[in-house]
Scaffold this motif. Structure first.
Motif, PDB file in Angstrom:
ATOM      1  N   LYS A   9       0.835  -1.195   0.000  1.00  0.00           N
ATOM      2  CA  LYS A   9       0.000   0.000   0.000  1.00  0.00           C
ATOM      3  C   LYS A   9       0.876   1.255   0.000  1.00  0.00           C
ATOM      4  N   ASN A  56       1.156   4.173  -2.772  1.00  0.00           N
ATOM      5  CA  ASN A  56       0.766   5.552  -2.416  1.00  0.00           C
ATOM      6  C   ASN A  56       1.931   6.531  -2.439  1.00  0.00           C
ATOM      7  N   ILE A 110      -1.410  -0.671 -10.313  1.00  0.00           N
ATOM      8  CA  ILE A 110      -2.273  -0.291  -9.189  1.00  0.00           C
ATOM      9  C   ILE A 110      -3.378  -1.322  -8.986  1.00  0.00           C
ATOM     10  N   LYS A 111      -3.973  -1.758 -10.064  1.00  0.00           N
ATOM     11  CA  LYS A 111      -5.074  -2.724  -9.937  1.00  0.00           C
ATOM     12  C   LYS A 111      -4.580  -4.032  -9.290  1.00  0.00           C
ATOM     13  N   GLU A 155      -3.815  -3.413  -5.624  1.00  0.00           N
ATOM     14  CA  GLU A 155      -5.060  -3.226  -4.851  1.00  0.00           C
ATOM     15  C   GLU A 155      -5.789  -4.540  -4.644  1.00  0.00           C
ATOM     16  N   ASN A 156      -5.608  -5.431  -5.559  1.00  0.00           N
ATOM     17  CA  ASN A 156      -6.242  -6.754  -5.474  1.00  0.00           C
ATOM     18  C   ASN A 156      -5.819  -7.551  -4.253  1.00  0.00           C
TER      19      ASN A 156
END
Ligand code: GLU
Length: 548
Positions: A462, A466, A542-543, A546-547
């Motif tokens: 994360k 970010n 990112i996808k 995030e998964n």
């Protein structure tokens, strides 16, 4: 009644003579020492690696002497013909760019060359003319032995440990009177035509095979069949004599299994007074099977069939190179000195062939292929996989068409450098090494973060996304950011330092990069991660993170 009457009865429509054919096949106008070779497969099975080796030799011998390499379809055994075999031979010759100078492709209605027809079943009249000549001269005769009689002879010979075959007293019809032969034929009795062998088994002759050197054989004394009764087609022995003579083959390259037929062939050429071509009998192809070395088998070994290499997607260059290395042991050394020369420049020497067998090694092929693919451009790799997938993997083909530049970027990872990465062995393997780059395949993934603390993993990923991920970073900036990320979570940035003080840290930079690697690819080993991140692009990165 005389021999001519018998010959006319058997071949009433044959009016031409051997001399007529000699005129139709005038001497080839070639450079001095130019060689004429032929690939003469029987379409009784699919092309195998032994055939391919013969073709390569034929091709090198012809091309290196500015000669002729032609294709002859030996289809005289109709009962064993396999559908599609002829087309497959053409396909292989085209695929490997070993195109014959002369050929006949009946299905395409295409012929090239002045020495045809190049399909034996279209040459029956020619063979009959030559056989008729022998009948008139009394050098051949109709033989009325039935299958049962021949079986009986064979069995009794085997039982008495005698040589098998129709010779001496077993050649019951060799001295039959013309009258009786004519009478039997008129009655409709079946017959084959046999050569009336003048040979003496107790006499020896010397024969020089270009690959095996001087050999000594007993003369043939068997009355070899030259025309079959069933379809009046010639036997291989006879057809090859007529064709190689008229087509002016200078070098016959064929499998070692034909060595035992040399006495028959020697006798046939002598009977007609024709000059024999030179013969190169090639070794059997062998493979390692555990500790043993054995003959490669079409039945047991998929790699014996040429289709295997196509299905796997080996570049044609790799196959040619691998087979050339077993043809002559000095090929590899030559290749090192001539990395960019066509293989036809190699000074092939039949004497340097092993007579005991040629060991074909799939590991070696893989190495040659990996090395070759590693030196291709990304465009060439793309073309290779695309073409392969078009035939063998439709799903992949669609993906590659959709993501052309993206795929080339993937193939380019660690490519443009002195020592490119040797990732890919063949086209079929590329999917298994690049699948994770495509969302279409990157689905329902089971991640294995090994013994990493999953909370740590989540936090680190994360924070990476970010605070430390920037799609435009150079490799150096990217790595500096990873180091900052390490500092934030107490992971050592220096491996040596980490190893010496493990208790002080939660892990090292290797662990952090691995977490990112696993999140993005599900694998803990991939090519350069920075490149992967770059190519995947912001949205996917990112996808995927995030998964998790
Ligand atoms: N038709 C033979 C075969 O396929 C060819 C042998 C030769 O090249 O003469 O075995």
């Amino acid at each position: 009644m005389n021999k001519k009457d018998l010959a006319d009865l058997i071949f009433p429509d044959i009016t031409k003579t051997i001399e007529d054919y000699e005129k139709e096949y005038p001497e080839r106008k070639l450079k001095e020492n130019a060689k004429v070779t032929r690939f003469a497969p029987s379409p009784t099975g699919f092309m195998h690696i032994g055939n391919f080796m013969a073709v390569l030799i034929d091709y090198v011998v012809a091309k290196s002497s500015e000669g002729i390499f032609y294709l002859r379809n030996e289809d005289t055994d109709k009962s064993r013909e396999v559908k599609g075999a002829v087309e497959y031979i053409r396909h292989i010759l085209e695929t490997y760019n070993l195109n014959p100078d002369e050929y006949e492709y009946r299905d395409l209605n295409e012929t090239k060359g002045d020495y045809g027809p190049y399909i034996q079943s279209e040459r029956i009249e020619i063979y009959h003319t030559f056989i008729k000549h022998l009948l008139i001269e009394g050098k051949a005769y109709p033989c009325f032995l039935t299958q049962e009689e021949m079986d009986f002879i064979r069995e009794s010979q085997a039982r008495d440990k005698r040589r098998i075959g129709i010779y001496g007293r077993y050649a019951k019809y060799r001295n039959l009177s013309v009258e009786e032969a004519i009478e039997r034929i008129k009655k409709g009795e079946k017959y084959t035509i046999r050569l009336k062998s003048p040979g003496d088994f107790n006499r020896k002759f010397k024969f020089n095979d270009l690959a095996n050197g001087e050999m000594e054989f007993p003369e043939n004394d068997i009355d070899t069949p030259i025309m079959k009764s069933k379809d009046r087609l010639p036997t291989y022995h006879f057809a090859h004599l007529v064709d190689d003579h008229l087509m002016q083959t200078t070098h016959v390259v064929r499998g070692q299994e034909w060595i035992s037929s040399i006495p028959i062939h020697y006798e046939l050429f002598k009977t007609f007074g024709f000059k024999m071509p030179k013969y190169i009998h090639i070794p059997l192809i062998q493979k390692k099977d555990g500790e043993k070395v054995r003959k490669i088998s079409k039945r047991l070994d998929p790699e014996a069939r040429m289709s295997y290499y196509e299905e796997k997607g080996y570049p044609t260059y790799a196959i040619i190179e691998s087979v050339m290395t077993i043809i002559n042991s000095n090929y590899e050394a030559w290749r090192e000195g001539h990395p960019n020369s066509p293989f036809t420049d190699f000074p092939f020497s039949p004497k340097k062939m092993s007579s005991s067998g040629a060991l074909f090694d799939l590991d070696k092929l893989d190495n040659i292929s990996k090395n070759y693919i590693s030196h291709l451009t990304k465009e060439e790799v793309y073309e290779g996989v695309l073409k392969w997938s078009q035939k063998y993997d439709e799903g992949l083909y669609n993906i590659l068409t959709k993501y052309k530049d993206y795929s080339m970027d993937i193939y380019n990872i660690e490519r443009c450098q002195k020592k490119p990465r040797k990732d890919y062995t063949n086209w079929s393997e590329i999917k298994s090494k690049t699948w994770y780059m495509y969302d279409e395949y990157f689905k329902n993934i089971k991640y294995d973060f090994k013994d990493y603390n999953i909370d740590d993993v989540r936090k680190i990923l994360k924070t990476y996304i970010n605070n430390y991920y920037n799609e435009f970073d150079t490799e150096e900036q990217w790595f500096n950011n990873i180091k900052l990320l390490c500092n934030e979570f107490n992971y050592a940035t220096n491996i040596k330092e980490y190893k010496e003080n493990k208790e002080k840290y939660s892990g090292s930079v290797i662990d952090v990069t691995n977490m990112i690697r696993i999140a993005l690819t599900s694998l803990d080993m991939t090519p350069n991660l920075y490149n992967i991140i770059k190519i995947l692009g912001k949205e996917r990165v990112i996808k995927r993170i995030e998964n998790i």
